[in-house]
Write a protein that holds these residues in place. Structure first.
Motif, PDB file in Angstrom:
ATOM      1  N   PHE A  48       0.831  -1.208   0.000  1.00 32.53           N
ATOM      2  CA  PHE A  48       0.000   0.000   0.000  1.00 32.53           C
ATOM      3  C   PHE A  48       0.865   1.258   0.000  1.00 32.53           C
ATOM      4  O   PHE A  48       0.522   2.262  -0.644  1.00 32.53           O
ATOM      5  CB  PHE A  48      -0.931   0.003   1.215  1.00 32.53           C
ATOM      6  N   PHE A 103       0.716   3.876  -3.141  1.00 30.06           N
ATOM      7  CA  PHE A 103       0.041   5.123  -2.781  1.00 30.06           C
ATOM      8  C   PHE A 103       0.443   6.279  -3.687  1.00 30.06           C
ATOM      9  O   PHE A 103      -0.380   7.137  -4.027  1.00 30.06           O
ATOM     10  CB  PHE A 103       0.353   5.463  -1.321  1.00 30.06           C
ATOM     11  N   SER A 132      -3.995  -0.142  -3.577  1.00 37.20           N
ATOM     12  CA  SER A 132      -3.829   1.318  -3.647  1.00 37.20           C
ATOM     13  C   SER A 132      -4.334   1.874  -4.965  1.00 37.20           C
ATOM     14  O   SER A 132      -5.015   2.904  -5.013  1.00 37.20           O
ATOM     15  CB  SER A 132      -2.353   1.689  -3.466  1.00 37.20           C
ATOM     16  N   CYS A 145      -4.885   2.919   3.701  1.00 40.16           N
ATOM     17  CA  CYS A 145      -3.543   2.334   3.729  1.00 40.16           C
ATOM     18  C   CYS A 145      -3.035   2.083   5.150  1.00 40.16           C
ATOM     19  O   CYS A 145      -2.124   1.271   5.348  1.00 40.16           O
ATOM     20  CB  CYS A 145      -2.559   3.251   3.001  1.00 40.16           C
TER      21      CYS A 145
END
Length: 483
Positions: free
Chosen positions: A42, A46, A172, A188
């Motif tokens: 994640f 991101f 993500s 996240c």
């Protein structure tokens, strides 16, 4: 259920071959541990949906220019490199379990800082902190899984580390399609919280406990991980019989049993990153925009799905095919696909990714651009093929081999050096990707990645040992004999 099936433990010729091992609790402990790799997946993913949003932010204090976006995407790798050093120092002192539990704190704190950010430097700080947690996690989880597993399933379970990383990246990408970057940061932060909750109930590794002369705790861990029908005393004796002096000094790097696996591990991490994979993943959406792919925001999700599927395939077959053959096949696939992707950019007559230029195009040039868009399939197929090739070999296997080849007394230090190498190279490739394309052009950059993939194959053939079906003690004995 498959997890409840009884299977032979270790080698069929060993004294306890008649005993049966139950893998249910082993799978449970592995699941708890791989929530860590899910967390740093994640973290890695991101930046792809967050960067375009932050570039258009209404808050001028948080709006990123190209250079700031580059730092936002790459600073996490600097944190991870530092995390590799920190993890190498802590994992042999605090233990595998406690180190992994402590990782949840910087993960959550990093995303909280991003959520509360008032300026760009707070964004950097949050990414750096989550990067430190990612670096520690990428070291300790492969070691934890390899030390709790037996040889029949160690490859499959070790490959789950990379599987969860790419699942986190895909998560993500997918969440970024429907959430703004603030809420994406909240999502996240959830996996590390789950990791902390699950790991509380999991055991420390038997090898670490025996290395600390904690026999009762080690026996309890073996009973939890193997079930009641296994000769736990026999496995304990096998681990202790191959154990050496737990102390480790730099002078031991003169020993071939230490420096040979160390050089192999570090070189594999170097080659993994110079394929350019992290640059491609961090800037997946931008790359597809440059390739004139119409739905560029959907393209990274497609890439993520491919990566998850082929990493899962690698996990299923790795204990049957072995490590080396998958690394070789993976290297060839990546070399071919990056060469093809470079060829696509070589044939592009116009600078891409500038939709604002469409209004000023003359009819002949507009027709040329429309004709070129028909070649977008080449970019998509090439990049998809690269991700598939990486996922079946050079994605999961370097982390797995790292957790297998080091002697117990050197595992923390050597693994820390491997993680440092991996993430430092990830930083260089990610941070300098745009400068590299400016210097070598886009097609030249991808052809360079193709050449490094060929070097990966040569290195694998000449240097990487096959560890399929061997216990960690047998692998260590192999390097002791290879003097």
């Amino acid at each position: 259920m498959a997890s409840e099936e009884s299977r032979p433990l270790l080698d069929p010729g060993e004294p306890n071959a008649e005993c049966k091992v139950q893998n249910k609790n082993l799978y449970l402990a592995t699941f708890a541990a791989v929530l860590g790799p899910l967390s740093f997946g994640f973290v890695l993913g991101f930046s792809s949906p967050a960067i375009p949003a932050l570039k258009k932010s209404n808050n001028l204090e948080l709006r990123l220019d190209d250079n700031e976006a580059s730092w936002f995407g790459s600073v996490v790798t600097l944190g991870a490199a530092a995390g590799g050093i920190l993890g190498g120092c802590v994992v042999d002192k605090a233990g595998r379990k406690l180190t992994l539990m402590l990782c949840s704190l910087p993960y959550v704190l990093g995303f909280l800082i991003i959520i509360a950010a008032q300026d760009v430097w707070m964004l950097y700080a949050g990414r750096l902190l989550s990067g430190v947690a990612s670096g520690v996690t990428s070291l300790v989880v492969p070691v934890y899984i390899s030390e709790i597993s037996h040889s029949k399933v160690r490859g499959t379970l070790g490959s789950c580390v990379q599987l969860m990383v790419v699942t986190g990246i895909l998560g993500s990408y997918a969440a970024g399609m429907v959430l703004d970057w603030h809420w994406l940061a909240v999502v996240c932060s959830l996996p590390p919280c789950a990791m902390l909750a699950f790991m509380i109930f999991m055991p420390e590794t038997p090898r670490f406990l025996l290395n600390r002369n904690q026999r009762p705790e080690a026996m309890a861990a073996l009973q939890f991980l193997r079930g009641p029908q296994v000769d736990h005393e026999w496995e304990r004796r096998q681990i202790e019989a191959n154990a050496e002096d737990p102390g480790f000094s730099v002078a031991e790097f003169k020993n071939p049993a230490v420096y040979k696996p160390f050089l192999i591990g570090v070189t594999m991490m170097f080659f993994q990153q110079v394929t350019g994979v992290n640059a491609i993943m961090f800037y997946a959406e931008t790359i597809f925009e440059d390739a004139n792919f119409k739905n560029s925001s959907v393209a990274p999700v497609i890439v993520g799905v491919i990566q998850v599927l082929f990493t899962a395939l690698a996990a299923l077959i790795i204990d049957r095919t072995g490590r080396k053959i998958l690394l070789i096949v993976s290297g060839f696939i990546m070399a071919i696909s990056t060469a093809a992707f470079g060829m696509y950019f070589k044939t592009m007559p116009l600078s891409s990714g500038n939709s604002s230029h469409l209004e000023s195009l003359t009819p002949p040039n507009l027709m040329l651009l429309q004709e070129e868009n028909h070649l977008a399939w080449l970019a998509v197929v090439s990049l998809g093929l690269f991700i598939a090739g990486f996922a079946i070999g050079w994605g999961p296997i370097p982390w797995l081999v790292m957790s297998e080849i080091f002697p117990l007394r050197a595992r923390g230090v050597a693994s820390g050096a491997c993680v440092l190498t991996n993430w430092f190279m990830a930083f260089l490739v990610t941070k300098e990707f745009h400068d590299l394309t400016g210097f070598l052009t886009s097609y030249g950059t991808f052809w360079l990645f193709s050449a490094t993939c060929i070097l990966n194959v040569i290195f694998t053939v000449l240097c990487v040992p096959e560890t399929k079906g061997r216990t960690l003690e047998q692998i260590e004995a192999h390097f002791r004999r290879a003097r």
